[in-house]
Design a protein around this motif. Structure first.
Motif, PDB file in Angstrom:
ATOM      1  N   PHE A 115     -11.055 -20.339  -3.545  1.00 60.73           N
ATOM      2  CA  PHE A 115     -11.843 -21.275  -4.341  1.00 60.73           C
ATOM      3  C   PHE A 115     -13.255 -20.741  -4.542  1.00 60.73           C
ATOM      4  CE2 PHE A 115     -12.291 -22.719   0.038  1.00 60.73           C
ATOM      5  CZ  PHE A 115     -13.659 -22.946   0.167  1.00 60.73           C
ATOM      6  N   THR A 116     -13.913 -21.273  -5.571  1.00 60.68           N
ATOM      7  CA  THR A 116     -15.276 -20.872  -5.899  1.00 60.68           C
ATOM      8  C   THR A 116     -16.192 -22.080  -5.828  1.00 60.68           C
ATOM      9  OG1 THR A 116     -14.460 -19.146  -7.377  1.00 60.68           O
ATOM     10  CG2 THR A 116     -16.740 -19.826  -7.673  1.00 60.68           C
ATOM     11  N   VAL A 117     -17.284 -21.914  -5.074  1.00 65.56           N
ATOM     12  CA  VAL A 117     -18.349 -22.919  -5.049  1.00 65.56           C
ATOM     13  C   VAL A 117     -19.376 -22.451  -6.069  1.00 65.56           C
ATOM     14  CG1 VAL A 117     -20.115 -24.032  -3.646  1.00 65.56           C
ATOM     15  CG2 VAL A 117     -17.934 -23.386  -2.609  1.00 65.56           C
ATOM     16  N   PRO A 118     -19.698 -23.276  -7.075  1.00 68.19           N
ATOM     17  CA  PRO A 118     -20.678 -22.859  -8.085  1.00 68.19           C
ATOM     18  C   PRO A 118     -22.004 -22.445  -7.451  1.00 68.19           C
ATOM     19  CG  PRO A 118     -19.615 -24.895  -8.728  1.00 68.19           C
ATOM     20  CD  PRO A 118     -19.183 -24.609  -7.324  1.00 68.19           C
ATOM     21  N   VAL A 119     -22.818 -21.739  -8.216  1.00 67.15           N
ATOM     22  CA  VAL A 119     -24.096 -21.228  -7.717  1.00 67.15           C
ATOM     23  C   VAL A 119     -24.922 -22.359  -7.103  1.00 67.15           C
ATOM     24  CG1 VAL A 119     -26.256 -20.104  -8.385  1.00 67.15           C
ATOM     25  CG2 VAL A 119     -24.110 -19.393  -9.430  1.00 67.15           C
ATOM     26  N   VAL A 157     -19.966 -18.651  -5.169  1.00 66.13           N
ATOM     27  CA  VAL A 157     -19.452 -18.071  -3.933  1.00 66.13           C
ATOM     28  C   VAL A 157     -17.934 -18.215  -3.925  1.00 66.13           C
ATOM     29  CG1 VAL A 157     -19.501 -18.220  -1.412  1.00 66.13           C
ATOM     30  CG2 VAL A 157     -21.561 -18.714  -2.725  1.00 66.13           C
ATOM     31  N   MET A 158     -17.222 -17.076  -3.858  1.00 69.46           N
ATOM     32  CA  MET A 158     -15.761 -17.116  -3.814  1.00 69.46           C
ATOM     33  C   MET A 158     -15.309 -17.015  -2.356  1.00 69.46           C
ATOM     34  SD  MET A 158     -12.649 -15.226  -5.807  1.00 69.46           S
ATOM     35  CE  MET A 158     -13.385 -13.722  -6.118  1.00 69.46           C
ATOM     36  N   VAL A 159     -14.519 -17.997  -1.924  1.00 67.05           N
ATOM     37  CA  VAL A 159     -14.050 -18.085  -0.545  1.00 67.05           C
ATOM     38  C   VAL A 159     -12.533 -17.921  -0.529  1.00 67.05           C
ATOM     39  CG1 VAL A 159     -13.955 -19.541   1.517  1.00 67.05           C
ATOM     40  CG2 VAL A 159     -15.948 -19.648   0.016  1.00 67.05           C
ATOM     41  N   THR A 160     -12.052 -17.019   0.324  1.00 65.15           N
ATOM     42  CA  THR A 160     -10.611 -16.838   0.528  1.00 65.15           C
ATOM     43  C   THR A 160     -10.306 -17.302   1.947  1.00 65.15           C
ATOM     44  OG1 THR A 160     -10.624 -14.912  -0.920  1.00 65.15           O
ATOM     45  CG2 THR A 160      -8.713 -15.188   0.511  1.00 65.15           C
ATOM     46  N   CYS A 161      -9.372 -18.239   2.072  1.00 67.59           N
ATOM     47  CA  CYS A 161      -9.056 -18.769   3.388  1.00 67.59           C
ATOM     48  C   CYS A 161      -7.545 -18.923   3.567  1.00 67.59           C
ATOM     49  CB  CYS A 161      -9.762 -20.099   3.615  1.00 67.59           C
ATOM     50  SG  CYS A 161      -9.428 -21.353   2.391  1.00 67.59           S
ATOM     51  N   GLU A 162      -7.165 -19.126   4.807  1.00 67.99           N
ATOM     52  CA  GLU A 162      -5.762 -19.353   5.160  1.00 67.99           C
ATOM     53  C   GLU A 162      -5.652 -20.761   5.707  1.00 67.99           C
ATOM     54  OE1 GLU A 162      -3.327 -17.887   8.881  1.00 67.99           O
ATOM     55  OE2 GLU A 162      -3.617 -16.251   7.451  1.00 67.99           O
ATOM     56  N   TYR A 163      -4.678 -21.509   5.217  1.00 67.84           N
ATOM     57  CA  TYR A 163      -4.499 -22.899   5.628  1.00 67.84           C
ATOM     58  C   TYR A 163      -3.087 -23.081   6.155  1.00 67.84           C
ATOM     59  CZ  TYR A 163      -4.737 -28.011   5.405  1.00 67.84           C
ATOM     60  OH  TYR A 163      -4.725 -29.343   5.709  1.00 67.84           O
ATOM     61  N   ARG A 164      -2.972 -23.536   7.401  1.00 69.72           N
ATOM     62  CA  ARG A 164      -1.669 -23.788   8.027  1.00 69.72           C
ATOM     63  C   ARG A 164      -1.447 -25.294   8.083  1.00 69.72           C
ATOM     64  NH1 ARG A 164       0.534 -19.435  10.706  1.00 69.72           N
ATOM     65  NH2 ARG A 164      -0.830 -17.622  10.757  1.00 69.72           N
ATOM     66  N   THR A 165      -0.353 -25.736   7.487  1.00 74.26           N
ATOM     67  CA  THR A 165      -0.055 -27.169   7.452  1.00 74.26           C
ATOM     68  C   THR A 165       0.869 -27.520   8.620  1.00 74.26           C
ATOM     69  OG1 THR A 165       1.798 -26.783   5.962  1.00 74.26           O
ATOM     70  CG2 THR A 165      -0.318 -27.283   4.951  1.00 74.26           C
ATOM     71  N   HIS A 166       0.541 -28.607   9.330  1.00 77.05           N
ATOM     72  CA  HIS A 166       1.326 -29.001  10.497  1.00 77.05           C
ATOM     73  C   HIS A 166       1.904 -30.406  10.405  1.00 77.05           C
ATOM     74  CE1 HIS A 166       0.026 -25.447  12.630  1.00 77.05           C
ATOM     75  NE2 HIS A 166      -1.215 -25.708  12.268  1.00 77.05           N
ATOM     76  N   GLN A 167       1.373 -31.217   9.512  1.00 80.47           N
ATOM     77  CA  GLN A 167       1.852 -32.599   9.390  1.00 80.47           C
ATOM     78  C   GLN A 167       1.764 -33.044   7.943  1.00 80.47           C
ATOM     79  OE1 GLN A 167      -0.976 -34.500  11.979  1.00 80.47           O
ATOM     80  NE2 GLN A 167      -2.199 -35.226  10.269  1.00 80.47           N
TER      81      GLN A 167
END
Length: 177
Positions: free
Chosen positions: A66-70, A105-115
């Protein structure tokens, strides 16, 4: 009686495909440098940002970009603060990469779903050297049960695979029972 056909008229509407340059308010934007689509963070009333990741499947791992604008208060060298929640043992959201771009700002993340349910995780972005000035970003997703089919993922969300359920034991673990 005339058997001739009346003049045929075609409808001028047709299908219109959007341009590659989507407006800033659109939920996804294509990054020209890497040809990667990202979700766009939307500013909320309290000054934090919200990223809506759409529908995800429980017990799976996803890469979310995702990208957070300036944001003028953030500098060029940005990092992520660790979660400060005392009730959280292990965060489901891990930030892998943060890049400053012309669009924000471009953010790359990993999301693990558990519920299942509407889940929300929060991260804090800070400029290196200025820890007191941070920007909160909330990631929201609707996580469905694996037995309810496969959700259509938004651009900027990629499934990395299924996770093994922690309470499931293999037959090799059941020796002597």
């Amino acid at each position: 009686m005339a058997t001739g056909r009346k003049g045929s008229t075609s409808k001028a509407g047709g299908v219109r495909f959007p341009d590659d340059d989507e407006p800033p308010g659109s939920p996804t934007r294509r990054n020209n440098q890497s040809n990667l689509s990202t979700l766009i963070a939307i500013v909320e009333k309290d000054g934090s940002y919200l990223v809506k990741a759409g529908f995800l499947k429980s017990h799976h791992c996803y890469e979310i970009v995702f990208t957070v604008p300036v944001v003028p208060t953030l500098g060029r060298e940005i990092s992520c603060l660790p979660s400060s929640s005392p009730t959280r043992r292990l965060s489901s959201l891990r930030v892998h990469q943060i890049n400053s771009t012309l669009e924000g700002v471009m953010v790359t993340c990993e999301y693990r779903t558990h519920q299942e349910g509407v889940l929300q995780e929060e991260i804090a972005l800070v400029t290196r050297g200025r820890k007191n000035n941070n920007l909160k970003v909330k990631l929201q997703a609707r996580v469905i049960d694996p037995h309810h089919g496969t959700p259509m993922l938004l651009e900027g969300v990629r499934c990395l695979g299924a996770q093994k359920e922690p309470h499931t034991q293999h037959s090799s673990d059941l020796k002597g029972i």
